[in-house]
Design an enzyme around this catalytic site. Sequence first.
Site, mmCIF file in Angstrom:
data_model
loop_
_atom_site.group_PDB
_atom_site.id
_atom_site.type_symbol
_atom_site.label_atom_id
_atom_site.label_comp_id
_atom_site.label_asym_id
_atom_site.label_seq_id
_atom_site.Cartn_x
_atom_site.Cartn_y
_atom_site.Cartn_z
ATOM 1 C CG HIS A 40 -2.134 -0.889 1.000
ATOM 2 N ND1 HIS A 40 -2.936 -1.343 2.014
ATOM 3 C CD2 HIS A 40 -2.664 -1.410 -0.141
ATOM 4 C CE1 HIS A 40 -3.891 -2.100 1.519
ATOM 5 N NE2 HIS A 40 -3.744 -2.157 0.214
ATOM 6 C CG HIS A 72 -2.965 -7.387 2.389
ATOM 7 N ND1 HIS A 72 -2.461 -6.767 3.487
ATOM 8 C CD2 HIS A 72 -3.015 -6.447 1.414
ATOM 9 C CE1 HIS A 72 -2.209 -5.509 3.184
ATOM 10 N NE2 HIS A 72 -2.526 -5.291 1.935
ATOM 11 C CB CYS A 94 2.455 -11.875 6.301
ATOM 12 S SG CYS A 94 3.367 -11.729 7.835
ATOM 13 C CG HIS A 122 -7.395 -4.467 4.975
ATOM 14 N ND1 HIS A 122 -6.623 -5.568 4.697
ATOM 15 C CD2 HIS A 122 -6.558 -3.411 5.011
ATOM 16 C CE1 HIS A 122 -5.363 -5.187 4.592
ATOM 17 N NE2 HIS A 122 -5.296 -3.879 4.770
ATOM 18 C CD GLU A 124 -4.495 -9.031 7.972
ATOM 19 O OE1 GLU A 124 -3.768 -8.044 7.773
ATOM 20 O OE2 GLU A 124 -4.630 -9.561 9.089
ATOM 21 C CB THR A 160 -1.765 -8.897 11.203
ATOM 22 O OG1 THR A 160 -1.917 -8.264 9.936
ATOM 23 C CG2 THR A 160 -1.945 -10.378 11.065
ATOM 24 C CB CYS A 188 1.767 -8.403 13.102
ATOM 25 S SG CYS A 188 3.435 -8.042 12.744
ATOM 26 C CB SER A 216 -0.555 2.415 4.075
ATOM 27 O OG SER A 216 -0.151 1.841 5.299
ATOM 28 C CB SER A 260 3.081 -0.762 3.328
ATOM 29 O OG SER A 260 2.280 0.232 3.923
HETATM 30 FE FE1 F3S Z 1 3.080 -9.530 8.349
HETATM 31 FE FE2 F3S Z 1 3.107 -7.971 10.409
HETATM 32 FE FE3 F3S Z 1 3.888 -7.117 8.136
HETATM 33 S S1 F3S Z 1 1.479 -9.284 9.778
HETATM 34 S S2 F3S Z 1 2.772 -8.230 6.602
HETATM 35 S S3 F3S Z 1 4.892 -8.716 9.346
HETATM 36 S S4 F3S Z 1 2.738 -5.978 9.626
#
Ligand code: F3S
Length: 277
Positions: A40, A72, A94, A122, A124, A160, A188, A216, A260
Amino acid sequence: MRVEVAKHAGICYGVERALKLAEEAAQSGTQVHTLGPLIHNPQAVAALRERGVIVAASLDEAPEGTLVIRSHGVEPAIIDEARERGLYVIDATCPHVSKAHEAAQELRRGGYVVVIVGEADHPEVEGIMAHAGGEAIVVSSAAELPDRLGGRRIGIVVQTTQSLRRLAEVVEAILPRASELRVFNTICSATGKRQQAAEELAETVDVMVIVGGHNSGNTTRLAEICGGVNEYVYHVETPDDLDAAWFEGAESVGVTAGASTPDEQMQAVIRAIEAMA
Ligand code: F3S
């Protein structure tokens, strides 16, 4: 004027890995498409195009060659269909997103009402939804929870890049309505750390600059979080978006960047801020 960069700022493991896989595929000389923009970030997408990596909005726009699935993730049916059409699929989903997929599947199999905390439109979240059998409730905040959840055994999965605060808010709102509640914290850790470091830095500086695509979600969320503790927060994509007036009288400027945002882009913005000092 002091410029300080937040810890954990910038591109994440998952996006970097997807970029690397797409670039390697392009170097091999085959036609490479990505299903949707790989990242993004308009500038990074343009740079990929120059290396021969083309964005396809749908499978119809990728007639042959290699198809890269972005970090995603997607619905499993899309990967199956791409393979049936003869495309060579590189799945750059990911691993953290894959965990959210597995959690959604597990909840579905266990007969739970699945609640996904995230943005409904989104990609994802669409992928997580597909792994939940297409029947999950998607909310971006506790206020969006419907009056009827459809059961008292509830399972929660989270996009995430959501904030822990938002997940906690939804958990708190659902708990009194549930006889059993399973929560998969699929945020994440890179996201959490980046958000926390950005907020801590924003609290201490005069001006905070967030670098990343306006499209993003995680970059926009960084700006929101920093905006909660600092009045002077600016979200920019490139050095051209900076305005010297923002820094007049400022003694300190904090900088962070979304998951991103390529490092070169963040460094270019830092150099431009320093030149304005
Ligand atoms: Fe994966 Fe975390 Fe990036 S989920 S795509 S490492 S923000």
